[in-house]
Motif scaffolding. Structure first.
Motif, mmCIF file in Angstrom:
data_model
loop_
_atom_site.group_PDB
_atom_site.id
_atom_site.type_symbol
_atom_site.label_atom_id
_atom_site.label_comp_id
_atom_site.label_asym_id
_atom_site.label_seq_id
_atom_site.Cartn_x
_atom_site.Cartn_y
_atom_site.Cartn_z
ATOM 1 N N ARG A 277 0.854 -1.205 0.000
ATOM 2 C CA ARG A 277 0.000 0.000 0.000
ATOM 3 C C ARG A 277 0.883 1.247 0.000
ATOM 4 O O ARG A 277 1.223 1.775 1.064
ATOM 5 N N SER A 278 1.242 1.692 -1.178
ATOM 6 C CA SER A 278 2.134 2.842 -1.246
ATOM 7 C C SER A 278 1.744 3.724 -2.418
ATOM 8 O O SER A 278 0.999 3.311 -3.312
ATOM 9 N N GLU A 353 -8.181 1.376 2.444
ATOM 10 C CA GLU A 353 -8.692 2.353 1.469
ATOM 11 C C GLU A 353 -7.746 2.469 0.257
ATOM 12 O O GLU A 353 -8.185 2.598 -0.883
ATOM 13 N N ASN A 354 -6.434 2.365 0.530
ATOM 14 C CA ASN A 354 -5.459 2.490 -0.547
ATOM 15 C C ASN A 354 -5.633 1.376 -1.583
ATOM 16 O O ASN A 354 -5.554 1.603 -2.790
ATOM 17 N N ASP A 355 -5.920 0.149 -1.100
ATOM 18 C CA ASP A 355 -6.120 -0.979 -2.021
ATOM 19 C C ASP A 355 -7.373 -0.773 -2.863
ATOM 20 O O ASP A 355 -7.367 -0.981 -4.073
ATOM 21 N N VAL A 356 -8.468 -0.381 -2.194
ATOM 22 C CA VAL A 356 -9.733 -0.228 -2.927
ATOM 23 C C VAL A 356 -9.590 0.855 -4.001
ATOM 24 O O VAL A 356 -10.033 0.684 -5.145
ATOM 25 N N GLY A 360 -9.547 -0.478 -7.669
ATOM 26 C CA GLY A 360 -10.832 -0.070 -8.255
ATOM 27 C C GLY A 360 -10.611 0.821 -9.472
ATOM 28 O O GLY A 360 -11.159 0.578 -10.551
ATOM 29 N N VAL A 361 -9.770 1.845 -9.310
ATOM 30 C CA VAL A 361 -9.549 2.786 -10.410
ATOM 31 C C VAL A 361 -8.883 2.073 -11.595
ATOM 32 O O VAL A 361 -9.314 2.205 -12.749
ATOM 33 N N ASN A 362 -7.853 1.271 -11.313
ATOM 34 C CA ASN A 362 -7.073 0.728 -12.423
ATOM 35 C C ASN A 362 -7.733 -0.473 -13.103
ATOM 36 O O ASN A 362 -7.724 -0.572 -14.331
ATOM 37 N N ALA A 394 -11.723 7.874 -3.380
ATOM 38 C CA ALA A 394 -10.483 8.671 -3.326
ATOM 39 C C ALA A 394 -10.818 10.135 -3.036
ATOM 40 O O ALA A 394 -10.157 10.787 -2.213
ATOM 41 N N ILE A 395 -11.863 10.647 -3.690
ATOM 42 C CA ILE A 395 -12.220 12.061 -3.504
ATOM 43 C C ILE A 395 -12.624 12.308 -2.047
ATOM 44 O O ILE A 395 -12.162 13.265 -1.403
#
Ligand code: HEM
Length: 415
Positions: A277-278, A353-356, A360-362, A394-395
């Motif tokens: 998660r980075s 949250e970083n994983d989702v 999710g986006v990619n 993310a927003i």
């Protein structure tokens, strides 16, 4: 809410920057305006209604100006902001940031209104903000030795100013009912901005946050970004002067710049830890999508130059796939990585949250691009919600972190 996420390895934030308040403001407004793009995109992806041209233009400009350009202004302040500013400089940047944060949402609203006069009038304050940021960056550049990321952002802002001038002139033409620019200006405006502005910013972020695997390649890096800067100018001239063969030369520039980029950064992608998660994985994804974007553009350019299709019969699915590869794949990944780095001290949401957001986006974007290229509408219906919900999360997360002042980190005021 948990404490700061220890697995978030990355770079320094902007807490030490003299412009931290302005950077926060610009990123926060950018994220809020992006909501408009995402909500319209979610609706459009379901193919249940046909959206008007005004709504589509709102989708595009809330993304390109609201999200991306406000983000690029924040990046410029972060990247060029070293040193103690004078009181005059502080005032200039403070008010320019406020101008940008107000003028761009108003301009987006003017697109929604469909009122040509409003679009022509409200383009001016945006142009003033662009020119002011460019002027400040040029002024800073004359006072420091620049690295490759700074050169790339400087070139990007020059192209943004040219593209902005073209865009505002087109809007004045619409309002006056008479275009005084050549017909090719419609194509010159977006095409120049993608090669000479967006790709350069994407590369600046790769350069700054990933750093090339080679340390002795300053000249190679400059050659790489020069190819894209020249490509932006060339493509503008090609469309404005209607000289199609110049697009062939543009293909060579894009190819040369991308080969250098791949040579310099391939090592970083091959050793990537995609499950950590980075912010790094956002930057790596952004870099990979630069290569995908150039590949799609080359297919379209070669098709045009060879006569396989004409501007009227160009496969719009591939065109739209290229657009979203750039806007989400390259730029949104880069900006999300930067905001994540910038708010590291406050990583106080959920660990997952970083994983989702990342997956999710990619994953959503890849499915969406496949749907656009193949014309399989079901992909668009399935994958735009995955991408859109990742972006909405993310927003919410990043806008909250940006608006809330960091309690744990108190940096002494520098001004
Ligand atoms: C910076 C962000 C974005 C920009 C600049 C952007 C730009 C564009 C552009 C230029 C078009 C073509 C409009 C036209 O037909 O005139 C478009 C269409 C579209 N966009 Fe986006 N977009 C962005 C983000 C998104 C997001 C986040 C989603 C989904 C959640 C999305 C979904 C769509 C869909 C479904 C279409 C219609 C595709 C079709 O015609 O099949 N976009 N966008």
């Amino acid at each position: 809410m948990s404490a700061r996420n220890p697995s978030l390895e990355g770079h320094e934030g902007f807490q030490a920057s003299p412009w931290k308040a302005e950077i926060r403001l610009l990123f926060a407004v950018a994220a809020c305006v992006f909501t408009v793009t995402v909500l319209i995109g979610l609706l459009n992806g379901q193919k249940v209604v046909t959206l008007s041209q005004n709504v589509l233009l709102t989708h595009v400009h809330a993304g390109t100006l609201g999200w991306i350009t406000l983000g690029v202004f924040a990046l410029s302040l972060w990247l060029f902001g070293a040193g103690q500013p004078s009181a005059r400089e502080s005032q200039l940047i403070h008010w320019t940031s406020i101008l940008a944060a107000v003028a761009i949402p108003v301009y987006v609203a003017a697109f929604f209104s469909g009122n040509f006069l409003a679009r022509a009038i409200f383009g001016f304050p945006v142009l003033i903000a662009i020119v002011a940021f460019l002027g400040w960056v040029v002024w800073k550049a004359t006072r420091a030795s620049l690295g490759i990321p700074q050169w790339a952002v400087l070139g990007a802002l020059v192209t943004l100013t040219i593209g902005g001038l073209l865009g505002v002139s087109l809007q004045i033409g619409f309002a006056a009912g008479k275009q005084f620019l050549p017909g090719g200006a419609f194509a010159a405006h977006p095409s120049a901005l993608v090669s000479g502005y967006l790709i350069l910013v994407g590369m600046a972020v790769s350069e700054w946050r990933l750093r090339s695997t080679r340390n002795d390649d300053f000249r190679l890096g400059i050659a790489q970004i020069s190819c894209f800067f020249a490509s932006g100018l060339l493509v503008a001239v090609a469309f404005l002067a209607d000289v199609v063969p110049l697009l062939g030369l543009n293909t060579l520039l894009l190819l040369a710049g991308t080969v250098i980029y791949v040579l310099r950064f391939a090592g970083r992608a091959s050793g990537a830890a995609w499950t950590t998660r980075s912010s790094e994985r956002f930057f790596l994804a952004s870099g990979i999508f630069i290569v995908v974007y150039v590949a799609l553009t080359l297919v379209l350019t070669i098709g045009l130059v060879s006569g396989a299709f004409t501007p009227d019969t160009i496969p719009t699915g591939v065109l739209l796939a290229g657009d979203h590869t750039m806007f989400i794949g390259v730029m949104t990944n880069a900006l999300l990585g930067l905001i994540q780095d910038g708010t590291r001290e406050q990583q106080v949401f959920w660990p997952w949250e970083n994983d989702v957001i990342f997956w999710g986006v990619n994953v959503g974007l890849i499915g969406f691009i496949i749907g656009l290229i193949t014309g399989a509408t079901i992909f668009e219906r399935l994958f735009t919600p995955i991408m859109g919900l990742g972006l909405l999360l993310a927003i919410v997360v990043y806008a909250t972190l940006l608006i809330r002042r960091p309690a744990a980190v108190r940096v002494a005021p520098t001004r």
